[in-house]
Every structure is written in structure tokens, then in C-alpha cells.
Design an enzyme around this catalytic site. Structure first.
Site, PDB file in Angstrom:
ATOM      1  N   ILE A 263       0.856  -1.186   0.000  1.00 25.66           N
ATOM      2  CA  ILE A 263       0.000   0.000   0.000  1.00 25.66           C
ATOM      3  C   ILE A 263       0.892   1.234   0.000  1.00 25.66           C
ATOM      4  CG2 ILE A 263      -1.679   1.345   1.335  1.00 25.66           C
ATOM      5  CD1 ILE A 263      -2.668  -1.339   2.472  1.00 25.66           C
ATOM      6  N   GLY A 275      -2.392   3.707  -4.441  1.00 27.39           N
ATOM      7  CA  GLY A 275      -3.266   2.831  -3.675  1.00 27.39           C
ATOM      8  C   GLY A 275      -2.630   1.530  -3.262  1.00 27.39           C
ATOM      9  N   CYS A 294      12.509  -1.591  -1.069  1.00 28.27           N
ATOM     10  CA  CYS A 294      12.310  -0.704   0.071  1.00 28.27           C
ATOM     11  C   CYS A 294      13.433  -0.786   1.099  1.00 28.27           C
ATOM     12  CB  CYS A 294      10.970  -0.983   0.746  1.00 28.27           C
ATOM     13  SG  CYS A 294       9.585  -0.822  -0.369  1.00 28.27           S
TER      14      CYS A 294
END
Length: 374
Positions: A263, A275, A294
Site C-alpha cells: 500500500i 493505492g 524498500c
């Protein structure tokens, strides 16, 4: 400004971004956008061996949703407008998907500005502005292979070199304004972009600010929106017969080290962009091997196909495809937000939205002003 795989503590997840956007879509010729009906999606799901949408998730899967149990599905107020949704079956380049989102948001904000002085509008102009300002849209799609870097990539020279490396692999590389670090989107992954108005009065009536501050009691929080988006994604995952694992991070996991759903939301003057994404097919996973998504060395990506094969539910070469999941995703998101979901077709009242989407897919939308990308 794209879905973020960054894992953060919930209270740190988002900051509302504000930007002045006053650009309307250009006057381009409309192209027909191919879409599949909810019935067709249901048939494809049944043919994939996943069963009908009415099939309940096994009890062992439902029990794995305990982290999300405190967030009950929202109830829709009487007379609330539908969410207009569409699935774009072609693989959309990231740049076109971003411009399409930005244009839909810009149109809504421009319409809201017009409604601030309704006496200056003709009846037809007023009706058009109200429809544009009030209609929530859900875009469902797959992207062409793309790596995106978020705002946490501080060293621009390092990001440039990384972009050259990843582009050489055959994927696009885009620097974005979203939170988080580098991640991947591409074929085999269902991406959803809800273009929702968090400031609408009808929304406030069932999702109020968590802090019981009387001065802000009618303000809808981004946190509340994200909480329900996360619960929706977890419910969707378990409905596909994949258990989810309880972790105190944003996103959906199948184990302490395997992430299946992500998300990342950007909010501009109370209108949402970006989204969620969920990895459906195994083909999406190979691209993740080229990055530390990430910045998390200990977490790898997984998919619905991978998990079903691990559980012995599906064999190699079999399993669910992205198009099998679209109808279920629409159904579950509607339930979670208490909304009626209406597929975009030939409805006259949504002709302008259909035209913008068609132009966006065809690469015919004009570029927006710089303020629109902030």
C-alpha cells in the site's frame, strides 16, 4: 508518487500533501477502452479453479486476519454515490498511468473550484461540475515493467546510476514523489488506484477522525482510509486461499519474510492517488531479485501462485491469473468501504470519465502544469 513497498509503523505512514491543481483534460478524441464485465471476471475466476465469489474462505484463513479485526468494514450512508471502476487489460506504461491519475484528480479539483461559485454556472455546467467533483473512480491494471524510486532516495547520483543499471535490464525507471525507496511493478501484479475524495461529507459520516477532538470531529483521516485499504487487501488475499501473517507493518505478508501486498497513498487536497498492489502471478517475482525492495534485506516478494503451490493447492503451470482476481477485488473493496461498485461502460453520465481514461491509455492526454505533479 507510486505504490510504495516501504514498511513503516502505521503512525508514520503518510503525510497529507497539498498542491494547487487547476488543469482540465484536453479536448482529445475518445477511444474505446476495453473492459471485462464483473460476470466475465467471475467466469474467469471459476475457470481458474478458485471457485465462485460466494465461496467463504476456510476458517484457518479467516483466523489469520486477527490483526485487522479491529477495523470493521465501513457502512455506506443511504444515497451515497457509486464508485465507478474499470479494469484495463493491457499493460500500461507507468508514465501514462501516472498522468491518467493526475488528470482525474486535477479534473475533480478544478470542478470543486467551479462549484465554489455555482451562481456563475449554467444548469448544464453545474451538473457537469457536480458529477466530476463527486464521482469516485477505481482504476485496476497491470503496469509494464517499471522500477520506481521514492523520496527516501536522497542521493540523486546514486539514484541515477541505479536507474541506468535497472533500465539496462529492460524495465522503465522513474523517480517519484511517493514515500519509500525503490520498488517494482509489472505484469502478474494487480495494481489498484482509487481516486477517492476523503473530504466528502458522506464519507465523514462513517469514518471520523480517531482523536476525539470536537474541533476536528468531522475530518476524515488518511489513517482511517489506509487502515481499511489494508484490511481490504488482507481479505482479498485470504479469499484467494492464501493465509496472511500477522506483522506490525503496513502491507500484507504470508510469513515474517514474505510480502504479497503493498500500500502506498498520496493525498492531494483530500483526493487520493495511487493505492495498492498485490502479486498474483509468479512472473512478477523475478524482477524483485534485482533490487532490495524498500531497503529491506530480510523481506522478499511472494505471489498468490507461489503460495498456492507451496500449500499444494495448485501445481506448476496452473493457478490464478490477474484477470481472475479483478472481480473479487472489486467486490471486496466495495464491501470494505461500504460502496456500490459500478463498472464503467457506456453510461452517459460517465462519458467524460471514460474519455479521459481512453485518452490516458492511448497516450493522448496533455501534460499537466508543474503544480499538478507536486
Amino acid at each position: 508518487m507510486v505504490l510504495s513497498f516501504k514498511l513503516r509503523a502505521p503512525e508514520q505512514f503518510l503525510r497529507v500533501q497539498r498542491a494547487e491543481v487547476e488543469v482540465m483534460a484536453g479536448e482529445n478524441e475518445a477511444n474505446e477502452v476495453p473492459v471485462l464485465s464483473l460476470r466475465q471476471h467471475s467466469e474467469r475466476r471459476s475457470n481458474s479453479g478458485l471457485g465462485s465469489y460466494s465461496d467463504p474462505a476456510p476458517a484457518m484463513l479467516r483466523s489469520s486476519l486477527r490483526r485487522f479485526a479491529s477495523t470493521a468494514p465501513l457502512k455506506s450512508p443511504a444515497g451515497r454515490s457509486s464508485v465507478v471502476w474499470t479494469y484495463l487489460p493491457q499493460q500500461l506504461p507507468y508514465a501514462l498511468g501516472l498522468l491518467l491519475q493526475e488528470t482525474l484528480v486535477a479534473n475533480r479539483l478544478s470542478a470543486k473550484k467551479l462549484l465554489a461559485a455555482p451562481s456563475e454556472l449554467s444548469p448544464s455546467q453545474l451538473e457537469r461540475a457536480q458529477r466530476t467533483a463527486e464521482t469516485d473512480v477505481l482504476l485496476l491494471l497491470q503496469h509494464r515493467p517499471v522500477y520506481t524510486a521514492g523520496r527516501r532516495e536522497k542521493d540523486l547520483e546514486v539514484a541515477r546510476l541505479e536507474g541506468e543499471r535497472l533500465s539496462a535490464l529492460g524495465a522503465d525507471y522513474v523517480m517519484t514523489m511517493r514515500g519509500g525507496q525503490t520498488t517494482y511493478h509489472g505484469p502478474g501484479q494487480l495494481v489498484g488506484y482509487p481516486i477517492f475524495d476523503l473530504g466528502a461529507a458522506e464519507v465523514r459520516s462513517f469514518c471520523l477522525k480517531e482523536e476525539h477532538d470536537e474541533a476536528n470531529s468531522s475530518q476524515l483521516t488518511t489513517r482511517c482510509y489506509v487502515d481499511h485499504l489494508e484490511r481490504f487487501l488482507a481479505t482479498l488475499t485470504t479469499s484467494l486461499r492464501v493465509p496472511v501473517y500477522d506483522l506490525p507493518h503496513t502491507g500484507v505478508f504470508t510469513s515474517p519474510t514474505a510480502k504479497i501486498g503493498s500500500i502506498g497513498v498520496h493525498v492531494r487536497r483530500r483526493i487520493t492517488l495511487h493505492g495498492f498492489s498485490i502479486n498474483i502471478e509468479q512472473q512478477a517475482l523475478g524482477w524483485f531479485a534485482n533490487i532490495v525492495a524498500c531497503g529491506l534485506d530480510e523481506v522478499h516478494a511472494t505471489s498468490v501462485q507461489t503460495e498456492l503451490r507451496r500449500l499444494g493447492v495448485a501445481q506448476e503451470g496452473e493457478g490464478v491469473k490477474v484477470e481472475h482476481v479483478v472481480g473479487k477485488a472489486v467486490e471486496e473493496l466495495g464491501k470494505e468501504y461500504g460502496r456500490v461498485m459500478e463498472e464503467l461502460g457506456s453510461q452517459e453520465e460517465y462519458a467524460e470519465i471514460a474519455k479521459v481514461i481512453a485518452d490516458g491509455v492511448a497516450g493522448k492526454l496533455p501534460p499537466l502544469l508543474a503544480a499538478a505533479s507536486k
